[in-house]
Design a protein around this motif. Structure first.
Motif, PDB file in Angstrom:
ATOM      1  N   VAL A  73       0.870  -1.179   0.000  1.00  0.00           N
ATOM      2  CA  VAL A  73       0.000   0.000   0.000  1.00  0.00           C
ATOM      3  C   VAL A  73       0.905   1.227   0.000  1.00  0.00           C
ATOM      4  CG1 VAL A  73      -1.759   1.289   1.282  1.00  0.00           C
ATOM      5  CG2 VAL A  73      -1.890  -1.215   1.151  1.00  0.00           C
ATOM      6  N   PRO A  74       0.754   2.137  -1.005  1.00  0.00           N
ATOM      7  CA  PRO A  74       1.720   3.214  -1.179  1.00  0.00           C
ATOM      8  C   PRO A  74       1.569   4.420  -0.250  1.00  0.00           C
ATOM      9  CG  PRO A  74       0.052   3.335  -2.882  1.00  0.00           C
ATOM     10  CD  PRO A  74      -0.240   2.090  -2.078  1.00  0.00           C
ATOM     11  N   VAL A  75       0.532   4.423   0.582  1.00  0.00           N
ATOM     12  CA  VAL A  75       0.319   5.552   1.491  1.00  0.00           C
ATOM     13  C   VAL A  75       0.152   5.020   2.919  1.00  0.00           C
ATOM     14  CG1 VAL A  75      -0.750   7.017  -0.271  1.00  0.00           C
ATOM     15  CG2 VAL A  75      -2.188   5.534   1.152  1.00  0.00           C
ATOM     16  N   PRO A  76       0.480   5.834   3.918  1.00  0.00           N
ATOM     17  CA  PRO A  76       0.222   5.404   5.291  1.00  0.00           C
ATOM     18  C   PRO A  76      -1.289   5.254   5.521  1.00  0.00           C
ATOM     19  CG  PRO A  76       1.707   7.288   5.246  1.00  0.00           C
ATOM     20  CD  PRO A  76       1.160   7.126   3.862  1.00  0.00           C
ATOM     21  N   VAL A  77      -1.662   4.279   6.323  1.00  0.00           N
ATOM     22  CA  VAL A  77      -3.074   4.077   6.658  1.00  0.00           C
ATOM     23  C   VAL A  77      -3.273   4.317   8.147  1.00  0.00           C
ATOM     24  CG1 VAL A  77      -3.499   2.494   4.735  1.00  0.00           C
ATOM     25  CG2 VAL A  77      -2.828   1.563   6.956  1.00  0.00           C
ATOM     26  N   ASP A  78      -4.436   4.837   8.481  1.00  0.00           N
ATOM     27  CA  ASP A  78      -4.766   5.085   9.885  1.00  0.00           C
ATOM     28  C   ASP A  78      -5.270   3.825  10.574  1.00  0.00           C
ATOM     29  OD1 ASP A  78      -4.266   7.905   9.649  1.00  0.00           O
ATOM     30  OD2 ASP A  78      -6.200   8.076   8.639  1.00  0.00           O
ATOM     31  N   MET A  79      -5.952   2.971   9.775  1.00  0.00           N
ATOM     32  CA  MET A  79      -6.581   1.784  10.363  1.00  0.00           C
ATOM     33  C   MET A  79      -6.433   0.602   9.416  1.00  0.00           C
ATOM     34  SD  MET A  79     -10.472   1.393  11.802  1.00  0.00           S
ATOM     35  CE  MET A  79     -11.450   0.982  10.386  1.00  0.00           C
ATOM     36  N   VAL A  80      -6.220  -0.565   9.990  1.00  0.00           N
ATOM     37  CA  VAL A  80      -6.252  -1.815   9.244  1.00  0.00           C
ATOM     38  C   VAL A  80      -7.511  -2.552   9.683  1.00  0.00           C
ATOM     39  CG1 VAL A  80      -5.122  -4.034   8.829  1.00  0.00           C
ATOM     40  CG2 VAL A  80      -3.745  -1.948   9.025  1.00  0.00           C
ATOM     41  N   ALA A 122      -3.358 -12.673  13.228  1.00  0.00           N
ATOM     42  CA  ALA A 122      -2.004 -12.546  13.779  1.00  0.00           C
ATOM     43  C   ALA A 122      -1.012 -12.104  12.710  1.00  0.00           C
ATOM     44  CB  ALA A 122      -1.566 -13.863  14.407  1.00  0.00           C
ATOM     45  N   GLY A 123      -1.074 -12.701  11.544  1.00  0.00           N
ATOM     46  CA  GLY A 123      -0.177 -12.329  10.450  1.00  0.00           C
ATOM     47  C   GLY A 123      -0.438 -10.921   9.946  1.00  0.00           C
ATOM     48  N   VAL A 124      -1.705 -10.530   9.938  1.00  0.00           N
ATOM     49  CA  VAL A 124      -2.049  -9.168   9.505  1.00  0.00           C
ATOM     50  C   VAL A 124      -1.488  -8.150  10.505  1.00  0.00           C
ATOM     51  CG1 VAL A 124      -3.927  -7.560   8.989  1.00  0.00           C
ATOM     52  CG2 VAL A 124      -4.101  -9.949   8.255  1.00  0.00           C
ATOM     53  N   VAL A 125      -1.603  -8.451  11.783  1.00  0.00           N
ATOM     54  CA  VAL A 125      -1.051  -7.548  12.803  1.00  0.00           C
ATOM     55  C   VAL A 125       0.464  -7.468  12.663  1.00  0.00           C
ATOM     56  CG1 VAL A 125      -0.681  -7.236  15.288  1.00  0.00           C
ATOM     57  CG2 VAL A 125      -2.972  -7.747  14.409  1.00  0.00           C
ATOM     58  N   ASP A 126       1.119  -8.596  12.445  1.00  0.00           N
ATOM     59  CA  ASP A 126       2.574  -8.574  12.247  1.00  0.00           C
ATOM     60  C   ASP A 126       2.945  -7.710  11.044  1.00  0.00           C
ATOM     61  OD1 ASP A 126       3.025 -10.207  14.442  1.00  0.00           O
ATOM     62  OD2 ASP A 126       3.186 -12.056  13.256  1.00  0.00           O
ATOM     63  N   ALA A 127       2.182  -7.832   9.954  1.00  0.00           N
ATOM     64  CA  ALA A 127       2.441  -7.022   8.757  1.00  0.00           C
ATOM     65  C   ALA A 127       2.231  -5.539   9.049  1.00  0.00           C
ATOM     66  CB  ALA A 127       1.553  -7.479   7.611  1.00  0.00           C
ATOM     67  N   ALA A 128       1.212  -5.221   9.836  1.00  0.00           N
ATOM     68  CA  ALA A 128       0.950  -3.826  10.201  1.00  0.00           C
ATOM     69  C   ALA A 128       2.084  -3.264  11.063  1.00  0.00           C
ATOM     70  CB  ALA A 128      -0.385  -3.707  10.926  1.00  0.00           C
ATOM     71  N   LEU A 129       2.597  -4.081  11.982  1.00  0.00           N
ATOM     72  CA  LEU A 129       3.690  -3.636  12.847  1.00  0.00           C
ATOM     73  C   LEU A 129       4.990  -3.431  12.073  1.00  0.00           C
ATOM     74  CD1 LEU A 129       3.022  -5.816  16.020  1.00  0.00           C
ATOM     75  CD2 LEU A 129       2.593  -3.369  15.724  1.00  0.00           C
ATOM     76  N   ALA A 130       5.126  -4.084  10.934  1.00  0.00           N
ATOM     77  CA  ALA A 130       6.338  -3.969  10.119  1.00  0.00           C
ATOM     78  C   ALA A 130       6.303  -2.767   9.174  1.00  0.00           C
ATOM     79  CB  ALA A 130       6.533  -5.252   9.306  1.00  0.00           C
ATOM     80  N   LEU A 131       5.171  -2.081   9.092  1.00  0.00           N
ATOM     81  CA  LEU A 131       5.063  -0.927   8.193  1.00  0.00           C
ATOM     82  C   LEU A 131       5.944   0.218   8.685  1.00  0.00           C
ATOM     83  CD1 LEU A 131       1.195  -0.902   7.563  1.00  0.00           C
ATOM     84  CD2 LEU A 131       2.996  -1.601   5.953  1.00  0.00           C
ATOM     85  N   PRO A 132       6.495   1.016   7.775  1.00  0.00           N
ATOM     86  CA  PRO A 132       7.321   2.154   8.195  1.00  0.00           C
ATOM     87  C   PRO A 132       6.533   3.177   9.016  1.00  0.00           C
ATOM     88  CG  PRO A 132       7.197   2.013   5.780  1.00  0.00           C
ATOM     89  CD  PRO A 132       6.438   0.858   6.331  1.00  0.00           C
ATOM     90  N   PRO A 138      -0.182   1.851  11.597  1.00  0.00           N
ATOM     91  CA  PRO A 138      -1.550   2.368  11.729  1.00  0.00           C
ATOM     92  C   PRO A 138      -1.845   2.697  13.190  1.00  0.00           C
ATOM     93  CG  PRO A 138      -1.579  -0.007  11.478  1.00  0.00           C
ATOM     94  CD  PRO A 138      -0.151   0.432  11.290  1.00  0.00           C
ATOM     95  N   LYS A 139      -2.835   3.530  13.399  1.00  0.00           N
ATOM     96  CA  LYS A 139      -3.244   3.899  14.756  1.00  0.00           C
ATOM     97  C   LYS A 139      -4.200   2.874  15.338  1.00  0.00           C
ATOM     98  CE  LYS A 139      -2.969   8.649  13.248  1.00  0.00           C
ATOM     99  NZ  LYS A 139      -3.736   9.712  12.652  1.00  0.00           N
ATOM    100  N   VAL A 140      -4.865   2.113  14.435  1.00  0.00           N
ATOM    101  CA  VAL A 140      -5.928   1.199  14.864  1.00  0.00           C
ATOM    102  C   VAL A 140      -5.853  -0.106  14.082  1.00  0.00           C
ATOM    103  CG1 VAL A 140      -8.439   0.885  15.047  1.00  0.00           C
ATOM    104  CG2 VAL A 140      -7.448   3.174  15.336  1.00  0.00           C
ATOM    105  N   ALA A 145      -0.406  -5.745  19.307  1.00  0.00           N
ATOM    106  CA  ALA A 145      -0.673  -4.425  18.734  1.00  0.00           C
ATOM    107  C   ALA A 145      -0.747  -3.365  19.836  1.00  0.00           C
ATOM    108  CB  ALA A 145      -1.960  -4.448  17.918  1.00  0.00           C
ATOM    109  N   GLU A 146      -1.438  -3.683  20.906  1.00  0.00           N
ATOM    110  CA  GLU A 146      -1.577  -2.721  22.008  1.00  0.00           C
ATOM    111  C   GLU A 146      -0.231  -2.434  22.665  1.00  0.00           C
ATOM    112  OE1 GLU A 146      -6.205  -3.421  23.302  1.00  0.00           O
ATOM    113  OE2 GLU A 146      -4.711  -4.790  24.117  1.00  0.00           O
ATOM    114  N   ALA A 147       0.631  -3.445  22.761  1.00  0.00           N
ATOM    115  CA  ALA A 147       1.962  -3.240  23.326  1.00  0.00           C
ATOM    116  C   ALA A 147       2.779  -2.269  22.459  1.00  0.00           C
ATOM    117  CB  ALA A 147       2.694  -4.571  23.467  1.00  0.00           C
ATOM    118  N   ALA A 148       2.422  -2.190  21.173  1.00  0.00           N
ATOM    119  CA  ALA A 148       3.100  -1.272  20.251  1.00  0.00           C
ATOM    120  C   ALA A 148       2.398   0.083  20.183  1.00  0.00           C
ATOM    121  CB  ALA A 148       3.169  -1.901  18.866  1.00  0.00           C
ATOM    122  N   GLY A 149       1.384   0.284  21.033  1.00  0.00           N
ATOM    123  CA  GLY A 149       0.696   1.567  21.091  1.00  0.00           C
ATOM    124  C   GLY A 149      -0.439   1.725  20.098  1.00  0.00           C
ATOM    125  N   ILE A 150      -0.905   0.612  19.539  1.00  0.00           N
ATOM    126  CA  ILE A 150      -1.988   0.648  18.554  1.00  0.00           C
ATOM    127  C   ILE A 150      -3.297   0.264  19.246  1.00  0.00           C
ATOM    128  CG2 ILE A 150      -2.866  -0.388  16.422  1.00  0.00           C
ATOM    129  CD1 ILE A 150       0.084  -0.860  15.618  1.00  0.00           C
TER     130      ILE A 150
END
Length: 162
Positions: free
Chosen positions: A72-79, A89-99, A102-104, A120-125
């Motif tokens: 995805v070429p733009v930052p996203v606020d929510m997955v 679980a894999g989707v959360v891991d992919a979200a945590l690996a994004l530069p 997401p906030k949610v 995700a919550e431990a990472a502040g999401i």
């Protein structure tokens, strides 16, 4: 956070803050719940970017479909996760690996993965599980059209009069 029940202010705050949503598991089929939710959320002003490796490169509702969150070429606020609980679980891991994380993380109706939520919550999401943003938006805004569920605004139960 307990994920058995969400305070309306928590959900309302998320839905007010979010502008761009990556919908993982979005379907190009008009009769699938993800298509319906995407249509509705676009109508409320959200940009919804579909993620589905099976139809990557195609378009759904005028948005290009990407094979993965990393593409995805733009930052996203929510997955928004339209996959099963194990896949979350894999989707959360992919979200945590994004530069830009997401906030949610929002797991759709029937999707619950407590370990992924804790990660995700431990990472502040912020996390929502077993809910649909379309349904919650409509419920919180008293909108009955396209609803398909109880808004708590009207009821089919007979009420006793005074």
């Amino acid at each position: 956070m307990t994920h058995e029940r969400y305070d309306d202010a928590y959900l309302r705050g998320i839905l007010r803050e979010v502008k761009t949503i990556a919908m993982v598991g979005a379907s190009p089929n008009w009769n699938r719940p993800s298509y319906f939710a995407m249509t509705y959320l676009q109508g409320k002003g959200y940009r919804v970017i579909p993620v589905n490796p099976g139809v990557a490169g195609q378009t759904i509702l005028k948005e290009t479909v990407y094979a993965s969150l990393a593409e995805v070429p733009v930052p996203v606020d929510m997955v928004d996760i339209f996959r099963n609980s194990e896949a979350a679980a894999g989707v959360v891991d992919a979200a945590l690996a994004l530069p830009v994380r997401p906030k949610v993380i929002w797991m759709q109706l029937g999707v619950r993965n407590d370990a992924a939520a804790a990660k995700a919550e431990a990472a502040g999401i912020r996390v929502v599980m077993n809910r649909c943003p379309k349904i919650e938006w409509a419920r919180l805004n008293g909108e009955l059209s396209w609803m398909g569920t109880s808004s708590r605004v009207i009821s089919s139960k007979i009420q006793k009069r005074g």
